[in-house]
Scaffold this motif. Structure first.
Motif, PDB file in Angstrom:
ATOM      1  N   ASP A 161      32.760  48.193  33.872  1.00 45.89           N
ATOM      2  CA  ASP A 161      32.415  47.267  34.960  1.00 45.89           C
ATOM      3  C   ASP A 161      33.202  47.568  36.235  1.00 45.89           C
ATOM      4  O   ASP A 161      33.783  46.677  36.846  1.00 45.89           O
ATOM      5  CB  ASP A 161      32.650  45.814  34.539  1.00 45.89           C
TER       6      ASP A 161
ATOM      7  N   ALA B  57      36.885  46.356  36.135  1.00 47.82           N
ATOM      8  CA  ALA B  57      37.194  44.952  35.853  1.00 47.82           C
ATOM      9  C   ALA B  57      37.670  44.772  34.419  1.00 47.82           C
ATOM     10  O   ALA B  57      38.426  43.856  34.120  1.00 47.82           O
ATOM     11  CB  ALA B  57      35.968  44.072  36.106  1.00 47.82           C
ATOM     12  N   ARG B  58      37.214  45.646  33.528  1.00 52.90           N
ATOM     13  CA  ARG B  58      37.623  45.603  32.115  1.00 52.90           C
ATOM     14  C   ARG B  58      37.947  47.017  31.656  1.00 52.90           C
ATOM     15  O   ARG B  58      37.525  47.990  32.278  1.00 52.90           O
ATOM     16  CB  ARG B  58      36.497  45.034  31.239  1.00 52.90           C
TER      17      ARG B  58
ATOM     18  N   THR C  32      41.835  52.395  38.049  1.00 49.90           N
ATOM     19  CA  THR C  32      41.520  50.965  37.909  1.00 49.90           C
ATOM     20  C   THR C  32      42.679  50.081  38.320  1.00 49.90           C
ATOM     21  O   THR C  32      42.578  48.872  38.233  1.00 49.90           O
ATOM     22  CB  THR C  32      41.181  50.631  36.445  1.00 49.90           C
TER      23      THR C  32
END
Length: 119
Positions: A35, A38-39, A113
Motif C-alpha cells: 500500500d 503504509a504497511r 518506506t
C-alpha cells in the motif's frame, strides 16, 4: 559487519576450547512494502540447531513452529517501546547504543518506506 563476525568467531573458538559447542542459528527477514509503504509484510525464516545429538531435529522444528507465530508480535511490542513516545525512547540517545539508530534507519530506508524524521 566484519567486526561483528570476527567477535562471533572468536567467541565460538573460545567455547570450543572449553569443550562447549554453541548452537547453530540461521535467520533471515524479508520485508515487503504494501500500500505504498503504509504497511509492511514481514516474512521471517529461522533454523535453530541446538547441537544436542540425543534429541532429534523434529523436536526442535516442532518447538520453532509453535514459537514462530509469537515472534513478530513480540518484535512489534519491543519496537513500540523504542519509538517516539515509548518507554525506551531515551535509548536512541544513550552513548552505549551510539550508532544503532543510524543503522536501523539505513536498513529501513532501503525499503523506501521510512521517513527518518519520524524516528
Amino acid at each position: 559487519y566484519e567486526q561483528e563476525f570476527a567477535a562471533g568467531a572468536a567467541a565460538d573458538a573460545s567455547s570450543l576450547k572449553k569443550g562447549n559447542v554453541r548452537c547453530g542459528f540461521e535467520s533471515g527477514v524479508l520485508m515487503k512494502p504494501l500500500d505504498g509503504g503504509a504497511r509492511v509484510e514481514v516474512t521471517m525464516l529461522t533454523r535453530i540447531d541446538l547441537k544436542i545429538p540425543l534429541l532429534p531435529n523434529w523436536i526442535f522444528d516442532m518447538i520453532s513452529k509453535k514459537m514462530a507465530p509469537n515472534t513478530i508480535p513480540m518484535l512489534a511490542k519491543q519496537a513500540a517501546m523504542v519509538a517516539k513516545g515509548g518507554s525506551l525512547e531515551h535509548l536512541w540517545e544513550d552513548k552505549e547504543y551510539a550508532g544503532i539508530k543510524e543503522g536501523v534507519i539505513k536498513r529501513l530506508q532501503v525499503l523506501h518506506t521510512v521517513d527518518s524524521s519520524k524516528l
